[in-house]
Structure formats: structure tokens, C-alpha cells
Motif scaffolding. Structure first.
Motif, PDB file in Angstrom:
ATOM      1  N   MET A   1      40.902 -46.449   6.006  1.00 19.57           N
ATOM      2  CA  MET A   1      39.693 -45.793   5.682  1.00 19.57           C
ATOM      3  C   MET A   1      39.261 -45.801   4.294  1.00 19.57           C
ATOM      4  O   MET A   1      39.978 -45.853   3.583  1.00 19.57           O
ATOM      5  N   PRO A   2      38.206 -46.250   4.140  1.00 18.90           N
ATOM      6  CA  PRO A   2      37.515 -46.390   2.593  1.00 18.90           C
ATOM      7  C   PRO A   2      37.755 -45.111   1.921  1.00 18.90           C
ATOM      8  O   PRO A   2      37.804 -43.986   2.289  1.00 18.90           O
ATOM      9  N   HIS A   3      37.759 -45.496   0.640  1.00 19.41           N
ATOM     10  CA  HIS A   3      38.038 -44.161  -0.493  1.00 19.41           C
ATOM     11  C   HIS A   3      36.541 -44.298  -1.334  1.00 19.41           C
ATOM     12  O   HIS A   3      35.776 -45.319  -1.532  1.00 19.41           O
ATOM     13  N   VAL A   4      36.217 -42.871  -1.728  1.00 23.30           N
ATOM     14  CA  VAL A   4      35.089 -42.763  -2.472  1.00 23.30           C
ATOM     15  C   VAL A   4      35.801 -42.012  -3.742  1.00 23.30           C
ATOM     16  O   VAL A   4      36.440 -41.127  -3.733  1.00 23.30           O
ATOM     17  N   LEU A   5      35.223 -42.521  -4.975  1.00 31.00           N
ATOM     18  CA  LEU A   5      35.572 -41.744  -6.069  1.00 31.00           C
ATOM     19  C   LEU A   5      34.431 -41.360  -6.759  1.00 31.00           C
ATOM     20  O   LEU A   5      33.444 -42.002  -7.008  1.00 31.00           O
ATOM     21  N   VAL A   6      34.366 -39.969  -7.357  1.00 35.50           N
ATOM     22  CA  VAL A   6      33.160 -39.589  -7.891  1.00 35.50           C
ATOM     23  C   VAL A   6      33.655 -39.103  -9.358  1.00 35.50           C
ATOM     24  O   VAL A   6      34.348 -38.370  -9.454  1.00 35.50           O
ATOM     25  N   ARG A   7      32.985 -39.702 -10.454  1.00 32.64           N
ATOM     26  CA  ARG A   7      33.564 -39.487 -11.736  1.00 32.64           C
ATOM     27  C   ARG A   7      32.458 -38.400 -12.400  1.00 32.64           C
ATOM     28  O   ARG A   7      31.299 -38.367 -12.034  1.00 32.64           O
ATOM     29  N   ASP A   8      32.829 -37.867 -13.467  1.00 33.23           N
ATOM     30  CA  ASP A   8      31.865 -37.209 -14.259  1.00 33.23           C
ATOM     31  C   ASP A   8      31.439 -35.780 -13.614  1.00 33.23           C
ATOM     32  O   ASP A   8      30.277 -35.409 -13.704  1.00 33.23           O
ATOM     33  N   VAL A   9      32.123 -35.349 -12.860  1.00 33.19           N
ATOM     34  CA  VAL A   9      31.913 -34.001 -12.059  1.00 33.19           C
ATOM     35  C   VAL A   9      31.710 -33.079 -12.946  1.00 33.19           C
ATOM     36  O   VAL A   9      32.957 -32.833 -13.484  1.00 33.19           O
ATOM     37  N   PRO A  10      30.696 -32.311 -13.171  1.00 34.32           N
ATOM     38  CA  PRO A  10      30.932 -31.093 -14.366  1.00 34.32           C
ATOM     39  C   PRO A  10      31.635 -29.915 -13.826  1.00 34.32           C
ATOM     40  O   PRO A  10      32.255 -29.733 -12.571  1.00 34.32           O
ATOM     41  N   GLU A  11      32.462 -29.516 -14.581  1.00 37.10           N
ATOM     42  CA  GLU A  11      33.570 -28.395 -14.398  1.00 37.10           C
ATOM     43  C   GLU A  11      33.149 -27.288 -13.443  1.00 37.10           C
ATOM     44  O   GLU A  11      33.742 -26.827 -12.531  1.00 37.10           O
ATOM     45  N   ASP A  12      31.936 -26.715 -13.557  1.00 36.58           N
ATOM     46  CA  ASP A  12      31.390 -25.657 -12.768  1.00 36.58           C
ATOM     47  C   ASP A  12      31.074 -26.269 -11.429  1.00 36.58           C
ATOM     48  O   ASP A  12      31.463 -25.358 -10.530  1.00 36.58           O
ATOM     49  N   VAL A  13      30.841 -27.347 -11.365  1.00 33.02           N
ATOM     50  CA  VAL A  13      30.432 -27.862  -9.878  1.00 33.02           C
ATOM     51  C   VAL A  13      31.951 -28.128  -9.224  1.00 33.02           C
ATOM     52  O   VAL A  13      31.849 -27.712  -8.043  1.00 33.02           O
ATOM     53  N   HIS A  14      32.876 -28.531  -9.964  1.00 36.58           N
ATOM     54  CA  HIS A  14      33.955 -28.878  -9.365  1.00 36.58           C
ATOM     55  C   HIS A  14      34.602 -27.590  -8.917  1.00 36.58           C
ATOM     56  O   HIS A  14      35.229 -27.352  -7.716  1.00 36.58           O
ATOM     57  N   ALA A  15      34.425 -26.409  -9.724  1.00 37.72           N
ATOM     58  CA  ALA A  15      35.012 -25.401  -9.439  1.00 37.72           C
ATOM     59  C   ALA A  15      34.431 -24.521  -8.245  1.00 37.72           C
ATOM     60  O   ALA A  15      35.155 -24.067  -7.284  1.00 37.72           O
TER      61      ALA A  15
END
Length: 76
Positions: A1-15
Motif C-alpha cells: 500500500m502506498p505511503h503519504v508523508l505530510v511535513r510541516d503540519v502546524p502543532e495546533d492542527v496536529h493536536a
């Protein structure tokens, strides 16, 4: 299955995403995979309109559409 990597996600969005995953008793990866699937399955307005045009063809101007709609409503 393919992988997706998302970088530079703001901390508040991640939380916020982490909280949503926890509310569903899912890992963040499970939650995001489900949301991405849902996003991929949704058709955009332009896709729907393209499909309608392909099935029925033609174009109607805005004024003609408004007039036709008014006529249809007056018949009810």
C-alpha cells in the motif's frame, strides 16, 4: 500500500487531528486514512457539472436558467 508523508503540519492542527482520532478510538494514522478515503470519494462541484454536461450536453445562460426556474416555480 502506498505511503503519504505530510511535513510541516502546524502543532495546533496536529493536536486537533489527534483529538479527533482519539474521540473515534483510532490512531492518528487510522483516522487520517479514513478521512483521506472520504475526501477521495467526494466529487467536486466541477466534476458533477462535467458529468451532467457529458450526459446531457449543451449550455444554458444564467438569465435563461433564471427565467426557466421562475417559470417552473410559477406552475406549482
Amino acid at each position: 500500500m502506498p505511503h503519504v508523508l505530510v511535513r510541516d503540519v502546524p502543532e495546533d492542527v496536529h493536536a486537533a487531528l489527534q483529538r479527533k482520532a482519539e474521540r473515534r478510538h483510532q490512531s492518528l494514522q487510522q483516522y487520517l486514512a479514513a478521512e483521506l478515503r472520504h475526501l477521495a470519494e467526494q466529487r467536486s462541484i466541477s466534476e458533477v457539472l462535467d458529468e451532467v454536461e457529458a450526459q446531457y450536453g449543451g449550455r444554458v445562460g444564467l438569465q435563461e436558467a433564471v427565467t426557466d426556474l421562475d417559470d417552473e416555480r410559477s406552475r406549482r
